[in-house]
Design an enzyme around this catalytic site. Structure first.
Site, PDB file in Angstrom:
ATOM      1  N   ARG A 142      -5.238  22.953 -16.432  1.00  0.00           N
ATOM      2  CA  ARG A 142      -5.023  24.387 -16.197  1.00  0.00           C
ATOM      3  C   ARG A 142      -5.472  24.761 -14.785  1.00  0.00           C
ATOM      4  O   ARG A 142      -6.125  23.962 -14.118  1.00  0.00           O
ATOM      5  CB  ARG A 142      -5.824  25.211 -17.211  1.00  0.00           C
ATOM      6  CG  ARG A 142      -5.458  24.924 -18.660  1.00  0.00           C
ATOM      7  CD  ARG A 142      -6.555  25.388 -19.591  1.00  0.00           C
ATOM      8  NE  ARG A 142      -7.827  24.747 -19.268  1.00  0.00           N
ATOM      9  CZ  ARG A 142      -8.981  25.050 -19.837  1.00  0.00           C
ATOM     10  NH1 ARG A 142      -9.037  25.990 -20.762  1.00  0.00           N
ATOM     11  NH2 ARG A 142     -10.077  24.429 -19.501  1.00  0.00           N
ATOM     12  N   GLU A 197      -8.570   4.935  -6.405  1.00  0.00           N
ATOM     13  CA  GLU A 197      -7.680   5.331  -7.504  1.00  0.00           C
ATOM     14  C   GLU A 197      -8.471   6.049  -8.583  1.00  0.00           C
ATOM     15  O   GLU A 197      -8.034   6.159  -9.728  1.00  0.00           O
ATOM     16  CB  GLU A 197      -6.953   4.100  -8.071  1.00  0.00           C
ATOM     17  CG  GLU A 197      -7.804   3.092  -8.826  1.00  0.00           C
ATOM     18  CD  GLU A 197      -8.505   2.069  -7.939  1.00  0.00           C
ATOM     19  OE1 GLU A 197      -8.713   2.369  -6.748  1.00  0.00           O
ATOM     20  OE2 GLU A 197      -8.857   0.994  -8.445  1.00  0.00           O
ATOM     21  N   HIS A 255       0.819  -1.224   0.000  1.00  0.00           N
ATOM     22  CA  HIS A 255       0.000   0.000   0.000  1.00  0.00           C
ATOM     23  C   HIS A 255       0.849   1.269   0.000  1.00  0.00           C
ATOM     24  O   HIS A 255       0.442   2.281  -0.571  1.00  0.00           O
ATOM     25  CB  HIS A 255      -0.960  -0.004   1.199  1.00  0.00           C
ATOM     26  CG  HIS A 255      -2.100  -0.951   1.004  1.00  0.00           C
ATOM     27  ND1 HIS A 255      -3.181  -0.655   0.216  1.00  0.00           N
ATOM     28  CD2 HIS A 255      -2.307  -2.211   1.457  1.00  0.00           C
ATOM     29  CE1 HIS A 255      -4.016  -1.689   0.206  1.00  0.00           C
ATOM     30  NE2 HIS A 255      -3.508  -2.652   0.960  1.00  0.00           N
TER      31      HIS A 255
END
Lengths: 382, 137
Positions: free
Chosen positions: A287, A298, A268
């Protein structure tokens, strides 16, 4: 509930500021009233001094006006005048005395109505603590007064010129005691203190509210940031979702491919490093006006601000995919991991106006990309 | 609680200290005007001024014999051993009655008063600063 909390927080601040400004207004108005009242008492006191001076001069005029210079040698008459002055001495007018100016321009006592232990001798030199005031009476030849700040127990000194042929031969001085002023102060001081305490209390409450507000804001800010990746989290998304204008926005849902196997193989800790590196690459590829959010595990959600040409967002998604897949993530000196991402893109054309519906469409596209072999982009078509 | 008590005590003593401090300052000014020394030894018999002792470091309260300047309020205080010292008084009556007194410093009508005899200034060849010249008669 959180929205209500936000509204209440703002309302709380507005009420606090209004209360503070109100207290300021009340405080300065009260101080102004006190100042005016003090001026009024001073005016009354000056008026009394003026009338008393008039009375004294009227009483002693037969003795003094014509012969003021010769009186200086006449102890009997000056003693008589001193005695007369004692009648005007009271709690209000603490000292009543007449000063003359000798041939050298020095001030000297002509008569003094003070108590015996305070009484000056005839012709005793008098050095005024406020020289300018005494010079004014000589120059202006009219009554003048000034506040006493150097003498014990005195509030102000009132001077009346004694004129002979247009020349100041002597000056009648009345020293007004601080008694009237103290009486006023006694009356006003508790009120003044109460107001000061009230104002300090309000100010302290305001400071506490302000500090609480800053702490609350910092905590809120912390609660909207993911501690691992330092990206915004879902809590942030919940706060801003209602304000998002979908017609000017595109949604990217992104998932790290085979992340579970990274965790299983390297542990992990390494998995966390991969997530941090991915987050950095996402930030670099977007941006400032775009928002990168860790949606969970994830999975990342990116809000892309697309002003005119929505199709440009596809290029952005492509850039993100390439940025992550092109370079291996260097975990340490010995280990570099190559990861890819799957992307579901919703350009929000013909938007439903419900943000989470649009997120759902992007999420569906993400799963489609996963199903179709991963490391690819799927675009939602309405 | 202890700190608050100390602060209150300091506050009270600060106010009671003020008028006394003015007296001490004036005594010091007079002493230094007459004797040009860093620390001037003075002797004072007036009870109203005794409490000024120790308030100003540039003035040392001492016996009549060791003093540079003597402030007297009673004629009896003056003994023959001290006759040669600079003599000041705190009583206007003594100022008028004693020929060798340089000047007088007394409190009247809530204000400090200083009067200096010009004849004594000339006799003892004392040079006064501008701020003191207004007290000369």
């Amino acid at each position: 509930m959180k929205k209500i909390l936000f509204v209440n927080k703002n309302l709380f601040f507005v009420i606090s500021i209004i209360t503070l400004l109100g207290s300021f207004w009340l405080y300065f108005n009260f101080k102004d009233v006190l100042g005016k009242h003090k001026d009024e008492i001073q005016r009354i006191e000056i008026n009394r001094a003026h009338k008393t001076s008039e009375k004294i001069l009227l009483n002693i005029q037969p003795h003094i006006i014509d012969k003021v210079l010769s009186l200086k040698d006449n102890l009997k008459i000056t003693t008589k005048i001193s005695k007369l002055l004692t009648y005007y001495r009271n709690d209000e007018f603490k000292y009543v005395y007449i000063i003359y100016i000798d041939e050298n321009g020095a001030y000297r006592y002509l008569a003094d109505g003070s108590e015996l232990d305070e009484r000056a001798y005839l012709a005793q030199k008098f050095t005024p603590s406020k020289t300018l005031l005494w010079q004014r009476v000589l120059k202006e030849k009219k009554e003048v007064y000034d506040l006493q700040d150097n003498a014990e127990g005195l509030w102000l000194t009132y001077l009346t010129p004694i004129l002979k042929d247009g020349k100041v031969e002597g000056i009648l001085a009345l020293d007004v005691s601080t008694q009237e002023f103290n009486n006023f102060s006694k009356l006003i001081t508790p009120l003044n203190k109460a107001l000061n305490i009230f104002f300090l209390l309000i100010f302290a409450i305001f400071v506490v509210i302000l500090l609480q507000g800053i702490l609350f804001y910092n905590e809120l800010k912390k609660s909207m940031i993911d501690s691992l990746t330092k990206l915004y989290n879902r809590h942030y998304l919940e706060q801003v979702s209602s304000k998002i204008k979908l017609d000017k926005m595109a949604i990217i849902m992104l998932d790290v491919d085979h992340f579970k196997s990274v965790n299983d193989r390297y542990g992990h800790a390494i998995g966390d490093l991969v997530l941090i590196a991915t987050a950095r690459k996402l930030i670099a590829a977007t941006r400032l006006e775009d928002k990168v959010i860790r949606y969970g595990g994830e999975e990342f959600l990116i809000l892309i601000k697309s002003a005119k040409v929505k199709q440009d967002v596809i290029k952005v998604a492509q850039r993100i995919k390439n940025a992550i897949g092109k370079e291996k993530i260097r975990v340490n000196d010995e280990l570099s991991i190559n990861i890819t991402v799957s992307i579901g893109l919703n350009l929000c054309e013909n938007s439903t106006k419900f943000f989470y519906d649009e997120v759902k469409h992007a999420d569906e596209m993400l799963y489609k990309a996963k199903r179709n072999g991963r490391n690819r982009i799927e675009i939602y078509k309405n | 609680m202890k700190i608050i008590f100390i602060l209150m005590l300091s506050f009270i003593s600060l106010f009671s200290f003020d008028a006394l401090h003015v007296k001490a300052e004036i005594l010091s000014h007079i002493a230094h005007e007459l004797v040009k020394k860093d620390v001037v030894n003075i002797y004072i018999d007036d009870k109203k001024f005794i409490k000024t002792k120790g308030l100003i470091s540039s003035v040392k309260y001492t016996s009549c014999q060791n003093a540079d300047v003597i402030f007297i309020s009673k004629k009896e205080t003056l003994n023959k051993k001290c006759n040669s010292k600079y003599l000041f008084t705190t009583s206007y009556y003594l100022y008028q009655s004693l020929p060798d007194v340089i000047g007088v410093f007394f409190w009247q009508k809530g204000r400090p008063n200083i009067i200096i005899k010009s004849s004594m200034i000339k006799k003892l060849n004392i040079s006064l600063s501008e701020s003191f010249k207004k007290y000369v008669e």
